[in-house]
Write an enzyme that holds these catalytic residues in place. Structure first.
Site, PDB file in Angstrom:
ATOM      1  N   CYS A 113     -36.320 -12.468  61.723  1.00 26.66           N
ATOM      2  CA  CYS A 113     -35.196 -11.569  62.079  1.00 26.66           C
ATOM      3  C   CYS A 113     -35.433 -10.935  63.200  1.00 26.66           C
ATOM      4  CB  CYS A 113     -35.291 -10.653  60.853  1.00 26.66           C
ATOM      5  SG  CYS A 113     -34.608 -11.547  59.579  1.00 26.66           S
ATOM      6  N   HIS A 250     -30.932  -4.464  63.352  1.00 27.39           N
ATOM      7  CA  HIS A 250     -30.962  -5.900  62.682  1.00 27.39           C
ATOM      8  C   HIS A 250     -30.394  -5.367  61.359  1.00 27.39           C
ATOM      9  CE1 HIS A 250     -31.636  -9.311  60.469  1.00 27.39           C
ATOM     10  NE2 HIS A 250     -32.494  -8.651  59.584  1.00 27.39           N
ATOM     11  N   ASN A 280     -27.108 -10.347  55.927  1.00 27.40           N
ATOM     12  CA  ASN A 280     -28.258 -10.747  57.018  1.00 27.40           C
ATOM     13  C   ASN A 280     -28.370 -12.176  57.482  1.00 27.40           C
ATOM     14  OD1 ASN A 280     -30.830 -11.097  58.047  1.00 27.40           O
ATOM     15  ND2 ASN A 280     -32.102 -10.101  56.426  1.00 27.40           N
TER      16      ASN A 280
HETATM   17  C1  LIG Z   1     -33.729  -7.155  47.759  1.00 26.39           C
HETATM   18  C2  LIG Z   1     -33.413  -5.749  47.397  1.00 26.39           C
HETATM   19  C3  LIG Z   1     -32.041  -5.677  47.634  1.00 26.39           C
HETATM   20  C4  LIG Z   1     -33.586  -5.500  45.745  1.00 26.39           C
HETATM   21  O1  LIG Z   1     -33.258  -4.407  45.459  1.00 26.39           O
HETATM   22  P1  LIG Z   1     -34.400  -3.566  44.444  1.00 26.39           P
HETATM   23  O2  LIG Z   1     -33.759  -2.115  44.539  1.00 26.39           O
HETATM   24  O3  LIG Z   1     -35.607  -3.310  45.386  1.00 26.39           O
HETATM   25  O4  LIG Z   1     -34.331  -4.304  43.262  1.00 26.39           O
HETATM   26  P2  LIG Z   1     -35.517  -4.721  42.486  1.00 26.39           P
HETATM   27  O5  LIG Z   1     -36.179  -6.248  43.242  1.00 26.39           O
HETATM   28  O6  LIG Z   1     -36.417  -3.857  42.260  1.00 26.39           O
HETATM   29  O7  LIG Z   1     -34.682  -5.347  41.441  1.00 26.39           O
HETATM   30  C5  LIG Z   1     -34.257  -4.714  40.506  1.00 26.39           C
HETATM   31  C6  LIG Z   1     -33.609  -5.404  39.096  1.00 26.39           C
HETATM   32  O8  LIG Z   1     -32.626  -6.050  39.751  1.00 26.39           O
HETATM   33  C7  LIG Z   1     -32.516  -7.481  39.598  1.00 26.39           C
HETATM   34  N1  LIG Z   1     -31.788  -8.288  40.479  1.00 26.39           N
HETATM   35  C8  LIG Z   1     -32.395  -8.799  41.658  1.00 26.39           C
HETATM   36  N2  LIG Z   1     -31.539  -9.378  42.333  1.00 26.39           N
HETATM   37  C9  LIG Z   1     -30.145  -9.178  41.860  1.00 26.39           C
HETATM   38  C10 LIG Z   1     -29.043  -9.644  42.094  1.00 26.39           C
HETATM   39  N3  LIG Z   1     -28.645 -10.367  43.079  1.00 26.39           N
HETATM   40  N4  LIG Z   1     -28.173  -9.323  40.993  1.00 26.39           N
HETATM   41  C11 LIG Z   1     -28.395  -8.390  39.869  1.00 26.39           C
HETATM   42  N5  LIG Z   1     -29.397  -8.162  39.700  1.00 26.39           N
HETATM   43  C12 LIG Z   1     -30.466  -8.384  40.621  1.00 26.39           C
HETATM   44  C13 LIG Z   1     -33.864  -7.641  39.586  1.00 26.39           C
HETATM   45  O9  LIG Z   1     -34.334  -8.971  38.535  1.00 26.39           O
HETATM   46  C14 LIG Z   1     -34.586  -6.512  38.722  1.00 26.39           C
HETATM   47  O10 LIG Z   1     -34.081  -6.597  37.273  1.00 26.39           O
HETATM   48  P3  LIG Z   1     -35.276  -6.118  36.323  1.00 26.39           P
HETATM   49  O11 LIG Z   1     -35.455  -4.769  36.381  1.00 26.39           O
HETATM   50  O12 LIG Z   1     -34.705  -6.276  34.901  1.00 26.39           O
HETATM   51  O13 LIG Z   1     -36.505  -6.812  36.549  1.00 26.39           O
HETATM   52  C15 LIG Z   1     -34.297  -4.752  48.325  1.00 26.39           C
HETATM   53  O14 LIG Z   1     -35.528  -4.965  47.682  1.00 26.39           O
HETATM   54  C16 LIG Z   1     -34.240  -5.054  49.486  1.00 26.39           C
HETATM   55  O15 LIG Z   1     -33.352  -4.651  50.281  1.00 26.39           O
HETATM   56  N6  LIG Z   1     -35.516  -5.499  50.283  1.00 26.39           N
HETATM   57  C17 LIG Z   1     -35.431  -5.576  51.586  1.00 26.39           C
HETATM   58  C18 LIG Z   1     -34.870  -7.307  51.848  1.00 26.39           C
HETATM   59  C19 LIG Z   1     -34.737  -7.403  53.285  1.00 26.39           C
HETATM   60  O16 LIG Z   1     -33.958  -6.683  53.910  1.00 26.39           O
HETATM   61  N7  LIG Z   1     -35.105  -8.512  53.624  1.00 26.39           N
HETATM   62  C20 LIG Z   1     -34.782  -9.037  54.900  1.00 26.39           C
HETATM   63  C21 LIG Z   1     -35.760  -8.526  55.976  1.00 26.39           C
HETATM   64  S1  LIG Z   1     -35.310  -9.218  57.501  1.00 26.39           S
END
Ligand SMILES: CC(C)(COP(=O)(O)OP(=O)(O)OC[C@H]1O[C@@H](n2cnc3c(N)ncnc32)[C@H](O)[C@@H]1OP(=O)(O)O)[C@@H](O)C(=O)NCCC(=O)NCCS
Length: 323
Positions: A113, A250, A280
């Site tokens: 990225c 980004h 993204n």
């Molecule tokens: C990926 C991201 C959106 C997840 O959000 P979060 O608040 O961290 O969520 P978590 O991973 O803690 O998951 C919370 C719950 O949502 C659930 N969940 C995950 N993806 C889901 C989806 N697409 N739809 C619904 N529920 C989802 C998980 O299973 C979890 O459930 P649980 O509590 O029963 O286990 C977040 O971590 C994020 O943005 N991270 C950075 C990722 C990124 O930008 N990467 C690229 C960098 S270049």
């Protein structure tokens, strides 16, 4: 001194839009969850015949037209991508051929990225070092092709697209008033390699593999790393957050963008956000956002524009450009 000045810009998106509602039919997710956690409402998905090289070529042609240049006027092409058409030859050479360009040099850059920031920094170094006069810098991706479409934690986040800029050697005074790239700050740390990666490759599995991510771990590091390289750019140029006309981050996640801007003291009305419509798009996200804001008249000649990215590796970096 020689500066690398933006002479043109362009972008290209696949024809097909996939909304969060459609995503609900593929995995156990909801529009509400995706919007609340990421700010993403839709993304573009490459269809048959649309590849990283074809999207990159379209973005390049748009940038050339806007700059009133032809491929004959270029002497360097750098393509930032993690989703090349082939393991080799480089997608940059493929695009060079599509453009009918039979001279100069073309190569790919892989910093996930952060790829576009790395590619701009590299083109700038070539130009300032006298190795190139006009560089086409492209960020192009088809992440939809390396997603695990049964993994809701990753497949809802990414999309496809391409953007390009043309950098041209022009004489500057050496002050911050110059147009062009004023500084680039690049970082990487492979200790985080297992937090965002693709579980395949030519030398390990002999396959392409799928994207894997520990989203929460990435989130935890993102804001600190982004603000670190932006502050380094301020320090290198003697500028401050008040001088920035546009922050073009980004586009990974709305919460990361807002958190970084807040920590830096950059008001949100100076931040270009396209993650809502593009998702993204990895190395393509910054040039797509630049194109959006330059086409709609927000980014104007002479504006001070801060680019930043963080991604797999981890890699992260910033580029400060006077547009
Ligand atoms: C990926 C991201 C959106 C997840 O959000 P979060 O608040 O961290 O969520 P978590 O991973 O803690 O998951 C919370 C719950 O949502 C659930 N969940 C995950 N993806 C889901 C989806 N697409 N739809 C619904 N529920 C989802 C998980 O299973 C979890 O459930 P649980 O509590 O029963 O286990 C977040 O971590 C994020 O943005 N991270 C950075 C990722 C990124 O930008 N990467 C690229 C960098 S270049």
């Amino acid at each position: 001194m020689i500066r690398s000045v933006v002479r043109g810009f362009g972008a290209a998106l696949p024809k097909r839009v996939m909304t969060n509602k459609e995503m609900e039919t593929k995995v156990d997710t909801s529009d509400e969850w995706i919007v609340q956690r990421t700010g993403i409402h839709q993304r573009y998905i490459a269809g048959e015949g649309e590849t990283t090289a074809s999207l990159g070529e379209s973005a390049a042609r748009a940038a050339l037209a806007r700059a009133d240049l032809t491929p004959d006027d270029l002497d360097l092409i750098i393509v930032a991508t993690s989703t090349p058409d082939n393991t080799f030859p480089a997608t940059a050479v493929n695009i060079q051929n599509r453009l009918g360009m039979r001279h100069g040099a073309a190569f790919d850059m892989q910093a996930v990225c952060s790829g576009f920031v790395y590619a701009v920094a590299t083109a700038d170094a070539y130009i300032r070092g006298g190795l190139a006069k006009r560089a086409l810098v492209i960020g192009a991706e088809t992440f939809s092709r390396i997603l695990d479409w049964s993994d809701r934690t990753t497949c809802v986040l990414f999309g496809d697209g391409a953007g390009a800029i043309i950098l041209e050697a022009q004489k500057g005074s050496g002050t911050n008033a110059d147009r062009g790239v004023l500084t680039a700050q690049l970082r990487s740390d492979g200790i985080h390699g297992d937090k965002l990666y693709v579980d395949g490759g030519p030398s390990t599995t002999g396959t392409v593999g799928h994207l894997r991510m520990e989203g929460r771990e990435v989130f935890k590091h993102a804001v600190g790393m982004i603000t670190d390289v932006i502050e380094a750019a301020f320090e290198a140029t003697g500028t401050t957050a008040d001088d920035v006309d546009w922050l073009v981050p980004h586009q990974a996640n709305r919460r990361i963008i807002d958190g970084s801007a807040k920590k830096l003291g950059i008001p949100l009305d100076k931040v270009v956000v396209t993650v809502d419509v593009h998702g993204n798009t990895s190395a393509a996200s910054i040039p797509l956002a630049l194109d959006t804001a330059a086409v709609d008249g927000r980014i104007k000649k002479g504006d001070l524009v801060m680019l930043e990215a963080m991604g797999g590796g981890f890699t992260w970096g910033s580029v400060l450009i006077r547009w």
